[in-house]
Design a protein around this motif. Structure first.
Motif, PDB file in Angstrom:
ATOM      1  N   GLU A   3     -24.476 -13.954  -1.452  1.00 47.72           N
ATOM      2  CA  GLU A   3     -23.752 -15.109  -0.913  1.00 47.72           C
ATOM      3  C   GLU A   3     -23.578 -16.207  -1.947  1.00 47.72           C
ATOM      4  O   GLU A   3     -22.929 -17.205  -1.702  1.00 47.72           O
ATOM      5  CB  GLU A   3     -24.468 -15.623   0.338  1.00 47.72           C
ATOM      6  N   TYR A   5     -23.333 -16.594  -6.574  1.00 43.16           N
ATOM      7  CA  TYR A   5     -23.329 -15.889  -7.846  1.00 43.16           C
ATOM      8  C   TYR A   5     -24.671 -16.054  -8.549  1.00 43.16           C
ATOM      9  O   TYR A   5     -25.307 -17.101  -8.433  1.00 43.16           O
ATOM     10  CB  TYR A   5     -22.204 -16.421  -8.737  1.00 43.16           C
ATOM     11  N   ASN A  42     -19.241  -8.639 -10.286  1.00 37.82           N
ATOM     12  CA  ASN A  42     -18.963  -9.322  -9.013  1.00 37.82           C
ATOM     13  C   ASN A  42     -20.132 -10.209  -8.586  1.00 37.82           C
ATOM     14  O   ASN A  42     -19.939 -11.282  -8.012  1.00 37.82           O
ATOM     15  CB  ASN A  42     -18.663  -8.297  -7.921  1.00 37.82           C
ATOM     16  N   ARG A  51     -13.579 -14.223 -10.996  1.00 39.47           N
ATOM     17  CA  ARG A  51     -13.664 -15.033  -9.768  1.00 39.47           C
ATOM     18  C   ARG A  51     -12.309 -15.251  -9.107  1.00 39.47           C
ATOM     19  O   ARG A  51     -12.237 -15.591  -7.929  1.00 39.47           O
ATOM     20  CB  ARG A  51     -14.305 -16.390 -10.056  1.00 39.47           C
ATOM     21  N   GLY A  55     -13.678 -14.635  -5.696  1.00 40.59           N
ATOM     22  CA  GLY A  55     -14.080 -15.882  -5.049  1.00 40.59           C
ATOM     23  C   GLY A  55     -14.397 -16.939  -6.082  1.00 40.59           C
ATOM     24  O   GLY A  55     -15.242 -16.697  -6.940  1.00 40.59           O
ATOM     25  N   THR A  57     -15.830 -20.087  -5.953  1.00 38.49           N
ATOM     26  CA  THR A  57     -17.126 -20.766  -5.975  1.00 38.49           C
ATOM     27  C   THR A  57     -18.255 -19.869  -5.466  1.00 38.49           C
ATOM     28  O   THR A  57     -19.405 -20.029  -5.859  1.00 38.49           O
ATOM     29  CB  THR A  57     -17.088 -22.029  -5.100  1.00 38.49           C
ATOM     30  N   ARG A  58     -17.937 -18.944  -4.578  1.00 38.83           N
ATOM     31  CA  ARG A  58     -18.955 -17.975  -4.143  1.00 38.83           C
ATOM     32  C   ARG A  58     -18.265 -16.685  -3.723  1.00 38.83           C
ATOM     33  O   ARG A  58     -17.054 -16.687  -3.460  1.00 38.83           O
ATOM     34  CB  ARG A  58     -19.826 -18.543  -3.017  1.00 38.83           C
ATOM     35  N   PRO A  59     -19.017 -15.561  -3.706  1.00 36.98           N
ATOM     36  CA  PRO A  59     -18.379 -14.267  -3.450  1.00 36.98           C
ATOM     37  C   PRO A  59     -17.734 -14.243  -2.060  1.00 36.98           C
ATOM     38  O   PRO A  59     -18.373 -14.596  -1.066  1.00 36.98           O
ATOM     39  CB  PRO A  59     -19.540 -13.274  -3.505  1.00 36.98           C
ATOM     40  N   LYS A  60     -16.461 -13.832  -2.016  1.00 31.13           N
ATOM     41  CA  LYS A  60     -15.824 -13.755  -0.699  1.00 31.13           C
ATOM     42  C   LYS A  60     -16.116 -12.420  -0.020  1.00 31.13           C
ATOM     43  O   LYS A  60     -15.896 -12.271   1.172  1.00 31.13           O
ATOM     44  CB  LYS A  60     -14.321 -14.028  -0.806  1.00 31.13           C
ATOM     45  N   HIS A  61     -16.640 -11.435  -0.791  1.00 26.15           N
ATOM     46  CA  HIS A  61     -17.084 -10.160  -0.201  1.00 26.15           C
ATOM     47  C   HIS A  61     -18.601 -10.080  -0.386  1.00 26.15           C
ATOM     48  O   HIS A  61     -19.075  -9.645  -1.437  1.00 26.15           O
ATOM     49  CB  HIS A  61     -16.454  -8.973  -0.925  1.00 26.15           C
TER      50      HIS A  61
END
Ligand SMILES: NC(=O)c1ccc[n+]([C@@H]2O[C@H](COP(=O)([O-])OP(=O)(O)OC[C@H]3O[C@@H](n4cnc5c(N)ncnc54)[C@H](OP(=O)(O)O)[C@@H]3O)[C@@H](O)[C@H]2O)c1
Length: 335
Positions: A3, A5, A42, A51, A55, A57-61
């Protein structure tokens, strides 16, 4: 799941919704999945341009992993080719999500029955490396009999597949790796091995029709003199100079050239044909999976650490099923 990086420690076990088998879909109970270089990218959010897709600012997956092998648990009402109980393997790429107990995939997605005689860990270990090496060598390098192909990083996921596929295409193969993996690379079929800690393959002159830098450690400039006058340098890792030269490589048929591909972005038709070929070659014994280690799913942080180390031999697998059979031994595999 991830949730935010960061290093391997940001990976944690978590709950997600159960996938539902809508009309054209299968739900597969995952027995094994690979943790690979793309999962590291990732998870880290580096290089920064990754990114844009994954994503800002943070992982979207949050669920990583692309490839899976397991058992079909449920099928949608329109599914014809598969039934519950079928043993299958495949990839969710370009979107991740296979580091999970169950995945959903469309019947006409990149999914096929596991070749007889392979367990889930072995089956899933065929995917990332061969999906990458096959188009590079066949389409980028036009490799065939009479050619000499050098594979740099020959003991990694992509490199170990490249050695085997270049042999299958009839080439003479030179594999480059560290001291501890020389026997593995020989066992995979390399005609010659070079230990990069002792010798520098770029000192050769006019020798290689194809230099495939599977780990992106050497530049085109360094490799150029070692290529034959019409030879091609291919790399899995983009450098601006190669991206610019790759345009030239497509338009030019003579002279030493450089090229890159992004095989994860290839279309489903192309990858379906490659998945069928992987299955045929594995069933006939022409190619074998290379497994660095099999790690229980709840120790996935260790799997990420091993991948980040940059010295795995072939694939790092996470095993979801408690009764996963012992991974089939690979000749000379080192850990
Ligand atoms: N462009 C694309 O479409 C695409 C697709 C898939 C992957 N990739 C990229 O391809 C790269 C390779 O992925 P991978 O999973 O195959 O890597 P990997 O399995 O992590 O590679 C590990 C291997 O690299 C060898 N190695 C380390 N340093 C080396 C050096 N200086 N010279 C030669 N070999 C060296 C190691 O051998 P020793 O342990 O013996 O040192 C080890 O066996 C990654 O950057 C990945 O992101 C690109």
């Amino acid at each position: 799941m991830v949730e935010r990086y960061g290093g391997p420690e940001v990976v944690r076990m978590g709950e997600v919704d159960e996938p539902v088998a809508t009309e054209p879909d299968l739900v597969v109970r995952v027995e094994a999945a690979t943790v690979g270089a793309t999962d590291s990218t990732n998870r880290l959010g580096r290089p920064a341009f990754a990114r844009l897709d994954f994503g800002l600012t943070r992982p979207k997956h949050p669920v990583l992993g692309y490839d899976f092998a397991g058992v079909v648990e449920r099928v949608g009402s329109a599914v014809r080719r598969f039934a519950p109980g079928d043993r299958v393997y495949g990839t969710l790429a370009p979107a991740p999500g296979s580091h999970a107990e169950r995945v959903r995939i469309a019947e006409d997605g990149l999914v096929a029955r596991i070749p007889d005689g392979l367990d889930a860990a072995s089956a899933v270990s065929l995917l990332d490396g061969f999906f990458t090496a096959m188009p590079f060598l066949r389409d980028g390098g036009r490799v065939g009999p009479g050619q000499t192909v050098l594979v740099n990083g020959a003991s990694g996921t992509v490199g170990s597949s490249a050695v085997q596929f270049a042999k299958h295409l009839g080439a003479t193969v030179v594999g480059v790796c560290g001291t501890g993996h020389l026997d593995l690379v020989r066992a995979l079929g390399a005609d010659e091995v070079i230990d990069y800690t002792r010798d520098d393959f770029t000192e050769a002159r006019d020798r290689y029709d194809v230099i495939f830098d599977a780990v992106g450690k050497r530049s085109f400039r360094e490799c150029r003199p070692a290529l034959t006058p019409d030879g091609i340098y291919l790399t899995t890792v983009p450098a601006l100079s190669v991206l610019l030269r790759a345009r030239h490589a497509r338009s030019s048929s003579t002279g030493r050239r450089a090229g890159i591909m992004f095989t994860g972005l290839h279309g489903i038709a192309e990858k379906s044909a490659d998945l069928a070929l992987i299955g045929e070659l594995a069933a006939s014994g022409a190619i074998v999976p290379v497994i660095d280690r099999v790690v229980p799913f709840d120790e996935i942080v260790e799997a990420h650490r091993r991948v980040d180390g940059g010295h795995k031999a072939g694939n790092v697998v996470v095993a979801m099923a408690p009764v996963l059979r012992e991974a089939r031994a690979t000749p000379g595999a080192a850990s």
